[in-house]
Design a protein around this motif. Structure first.
Motif, mmCIF file in Angstrom:
data_model
loop_
_atom_site.group_PDB
_atom_site.id
_atom_site.type_symbol
_atom_site.label_atom_id
_atom_site.label_comp_id
_atom_site.label_asym_id
_atom_site.label_seq_id
_atom_site.Cartn_x
_atom_site.Cartn_y
_atom_site.Cartn_z
ATOM 1 N N LEU A 40 18.077 7.749 14.329
ATOM 2 C CA LEU A 40 18.797 6.496 14.548
ATOM 3 C C LEU A 40 18.523 5.925 15.932
ATOM 4 C CD1 LEU A 40 20.862 4.417 13.538
ATOM 5 C CD2 LEU A 40 22.660 5.878 14.476
ATOM 6 N N LEU A 41 18.501 6.781 16.946
ATOM 7 C CA LEU A 41 18.266 6.302 18.314
ATOM 8 C C LEU A 41 16.863 5.714 18.468
ATOM 9 C CD1 LEU A 41 19.738 6.010 20.934
ATOM 10 C CD2 LEU A 41 18.991 8.281 21.583
ATOM 11 N N SER A 42 15.866 6.351 17.892
ATOM 12 C CA SER A 42 14.506 5.811 17.949
ATOM 13 C C SER A 42 14.420 4.471 17.233
ATOM 14 C CB SER A 42 13.514 6.779 17.306
ATOM 15 O OG SER A 42 13.377 7.938 18.065
ATOM 16 N N ARG A 43 15.058 4.379 16.088
ATOM 17 C CA ARG A 43 15.032 3.123 15.334
ATOM 18 C C ARG A 43 15.738 2.006 16.093
ATOM 19 N NH1 ARG A 43 15.688 4.223 9.041
ATOM 20 N NH2 ARG A 43 15.955 1.998 9.248
ATOM 21 N N ILE A 44 16.804 2.338 16.823
ATOM 22 C CA ILE A 44 17.484 1.339 17.649
ATOM 23 C C ILE A 44 16.546 0.846 18.744
ATOM 24 C CG2 ILE A 44 19.329 1.021 19.346
ATOM 25 C CD1 ILE A 44 21.069 2.838 17.544
ATOM 26 N N VAL A 45 15.822 1.770 19.384
ATOM 27 C CA VAL A 45 14.862 1.377 20.420
ATOM 28 C C VAL A 45 13.794 0.472 19.823
ATOM 29 C CG1 VAL A 45 13.088 2.228 21.998
ATOM 30 C CG2 VAL A 45 15.287 3.381 21.866
ATOM 31 N N PHE A 46 13.275 0.813 18.649
ATOM 32 C CA PHE A 46 12.256 -0.013 18.008
ATOM 33 C C PHE A 46 12.786 -1.408 17.703
ATOM 34 C CE2 PHE A 46 10.485 4.180 16.216
ATOM 35 C CZ PHE A 46 9.634 4.330 17.293
ATOM 36 N N VAL A 47 14.021 -1.497 17.238
ATOM 37 C CA VAL A 47 14.615 -2.803 16.923
ATOM 38 C C VAL A 47 14.817 -3.623 18.192
ATOM 39 C CG1 VAL A 47 16.718 -3.921 16.067
ATOM 40 C CG2 VAL A 47 15.669 -2.075 14.767
ATOM 41 N N VAL A 48 15.276 -3.001 19.270
ATOM 42 C CA VAL A 48 15.498 -3.712 20.530
ATOM 43 C C VAL A 48 14.173 -4.221 21.098
ATOM 44 C CG1 VAL A 48 16.261 -3.418 22.920
ATOM 45 C CG2 VAL A 48 17.668 -2.549 21.061
ATOM 46 N N VAL A 49 13.121 -3.404 21.034
ATOM 47 C CA VAL A 49 11.808 -3.839 21.515
ATOM 48 C C VAL A 49 11.293 -4.982 20.645
ATOM 49 C CG1 VAL A 49 9.395 -3.133 21.795
ATOM 50 C CG2 VAL A 49 11.229 -1.658 22.615
ATOM 51 N N GLY A 50 11.475 -4.893 19.343
ATOM 52 C CA GLY A 50 11.067 -5.979 18.450
ATOM 53 C C GLY A 50 11.834 -7.262 18.712
ATOM 54 N N ALA A 51 13.128 -7.145 18.973
ATOM 55 C CA ALA A 51 13.938 -8.322 19.299
ATOM 56 C C ALA A 51 13.488 -8.949 20.614
ATOM 57 C CB ALA A 51 15.419 -7.941 19.371
ATOM 58 N N ALA A 52 13.093 -8.114 21.576
ATOM 59 C CA ALA A 52 12.581 -8.639 22.840
ATOM 60 C C ALA A 52 11.298 -9.421 22.612
ATOM 61 C CB ALA A 52 12.331 -7.501 23.828
ATOM 62 N N GLY A 53 10.461 -8.937 21.707
ATOM 63 C CA GLY A 53 9.239 -9.665 21.364
ATOM 64 C C GLY A 53 9.552 -11.018 20.754
ATOM 65 N N LEU A 54 10.525 -11.069 19.871
ATOM 66 C CA LEU A 54 10.913 -12.342 19.272
ATOM 67 C C LEU A 54 11.505 -13.303 20.304
ATOM 68 C CD1 LEU A 54 12.513 -11.143 15.922
ATOM 69 C CD2 LEU A 54 10.312 -12.289 16.241
ATOM 70 N N CYS A 55 12.289 -12.764 21.228
ATOM 71 C CA CYS A 55 12.893 -13.597 22.268
ATOM 72 C C CYS A 55 11.857 -14.121 23.253
ATOM 73 C CB CYS A 55 13.968 -12.819 23.015
ATOM 74 S SG CYS A 55 15.415 -12.465 22.027
ATOM 75 N N ALA A 56 10.733 -13.444 23.378
ATOM 76 C CA ALA A 56 9.692 -13.860 24.321
ATOM 77 C C ALA A 56 8.763 -14.918 23.737
ATOM 78 C CB ALA A 56 8.882 -12.649 24.772
ATOM 79 N N ILE A 57 8.795 -15.144 22.440
ATOM 80 C CA ILE A 57 7.897 -16.121 21.820
ATOM 81 C C ILE A 57 8.030 -17.520 22.424
ATOM 82 C CG2 ILE A 57 7.396 -17.344 19.655
ATOM 83 C CD1 ILE A 57 7.830 -14.678 18.220
ATOM 84 N N PRO A 58 9.231 -18.034 22.656
ATOM 85 C CA PRO A 58 9.317 -19.390 23.238
ATOM 86 C C PRO A 58 8.645 -19.508 24.603
ATOM 87 C CG PRO A 58 11.431 -18.750 22.340
ATOM 88 C CD PRO A 58 10.553 -17.545 22.279
ATOM 89 N N TYR A 59 8.639 -18.445 25.397
ATOM 90 C CA TYR A 59 8.001 -18.496 26.714
ATOM 91 C C TYR A 59 6.485 -18.616 26.595
ATOM 92 C CZ TYR A 59 12.375 -17.438 28.988
ATOM 93 O OH TYR A 59 13.654 -17.501 29.437
ATOM 94 N N LEU A 60 5.937 -18.173 25.485
ATOM 95 C CA LEU A 60 4.504 -18.286 25.259
ATOM 96 C C LEU A 60 4.074 -19.749 25.141
ATOM 97 C CD1 LEU A 60 1.903 -16.658 24.660
ATOM 98 C CD2 LEU A 60 2.522 -16.782 22.252
ATOM 99 N N PHE A 61 4.941 -20.580 24.590
ATOM 100 C CA PHE A 61 4.609 -21.977 24.344
ATOM 101 C C PHE A 61 5.242 -22.946 25.333
ATOM 102 C CE2 PHE A 61 4.345 -19.798 20.238
ATOM 103 C CZ PHE A 61 3.003 -20.021 19.974
ATOM 104 N N SER A 62 6.013 -22.438 26.300
ATOM 105 C CA SER A 62 6.643 -23.326 27.273
ATOM 106 C C SER A 62 5.781 -23.449 28.518
ATOM 107 C CB SER A 62 8.031 -22.799 27.657
ATOM 108 O OG SER A 62 7.915 -21.646 28.446
ATOM 109 N N SER A 63 6.072 -24.450 29.312
ATOM 110 C CA SER A 63 5.361 -24.629 30.583
ATOM 111 C C SER A 63 6.206 -24.055 31.707
ATOM 112 C CB SER A 63 5.075 -26.105 30.823
ATOM 113 O OG SER A 63 6.292 -26.821 30.877
ATOM 114 N N HIS A 64 6.781 -22.886 31.452
ATOM 115 C CA HIS A 64 7.655 -22.200 32.411
ATOM 116 C C HIS A 64 6.830 -21.698 33.584
ATOM 117 C CE1 HIS A 64 11.131 -19.943 33.741
ATOM 118 N NE2 HIS A 64 10.365 -18.877 33.866
ATOM 119 N N GLU A 65 7.189 -22.141 34.787
ATOM 120 C CA GLU A 65 6.477 -21.710 35.989
ATOM 121 C C GLU A 65 7.312 -20.670 36.727
ATOM 122 O OE1 GLU A 65 5.420 -24.986 38.432
ATOM 123 O OE2 GLU A 65 4.731 -26.185 36.766
#
Length: 72
Positions: A40-65
């Motif tokens: 369960l703990l490993s799966r939680i870590v995998f889900v949190v890392v995956g959620a971080a990847g999803l949250c980072a997608i908008p920064y890929l397409f923004s002009s954030h300096e």
């Protein structure tokens, strides 16, 4: 929001290193640290890392300096 982005990047680095280890050496560091990749703990870590990847997608397409470049 800057702190949130830094946490996402940190989690993505952890995930990237883990996938690199899996690809190169068939070694799952998260699974090893938390008692197997199906626990369960490993799966939680995998889900949190995956959620971080999803949250980072908008920064890929923004002009954030970076803060120092924006101040100049």
């Amino acid at each position: 929001m800057e702190t949130f982005f830094k946490i996402c990047v940190l989690l993505l680095i952890v995930g990237g290193i883990n996938w690199g280890l899996v690809g190169l050496f068939s070694f799952n560091a998260v699974g090893w640290l938390f008692g197997g990749s199906a626990t369960l703990l490993s799966r939680i870590v995998f889900v949190v890392v995956g959620a971080a990847g999803l949250c980072a997608i908008p920064y890929l397409f923004s002009s954030h300096e970076s803060g120092s470049a924006a101040a100049q």
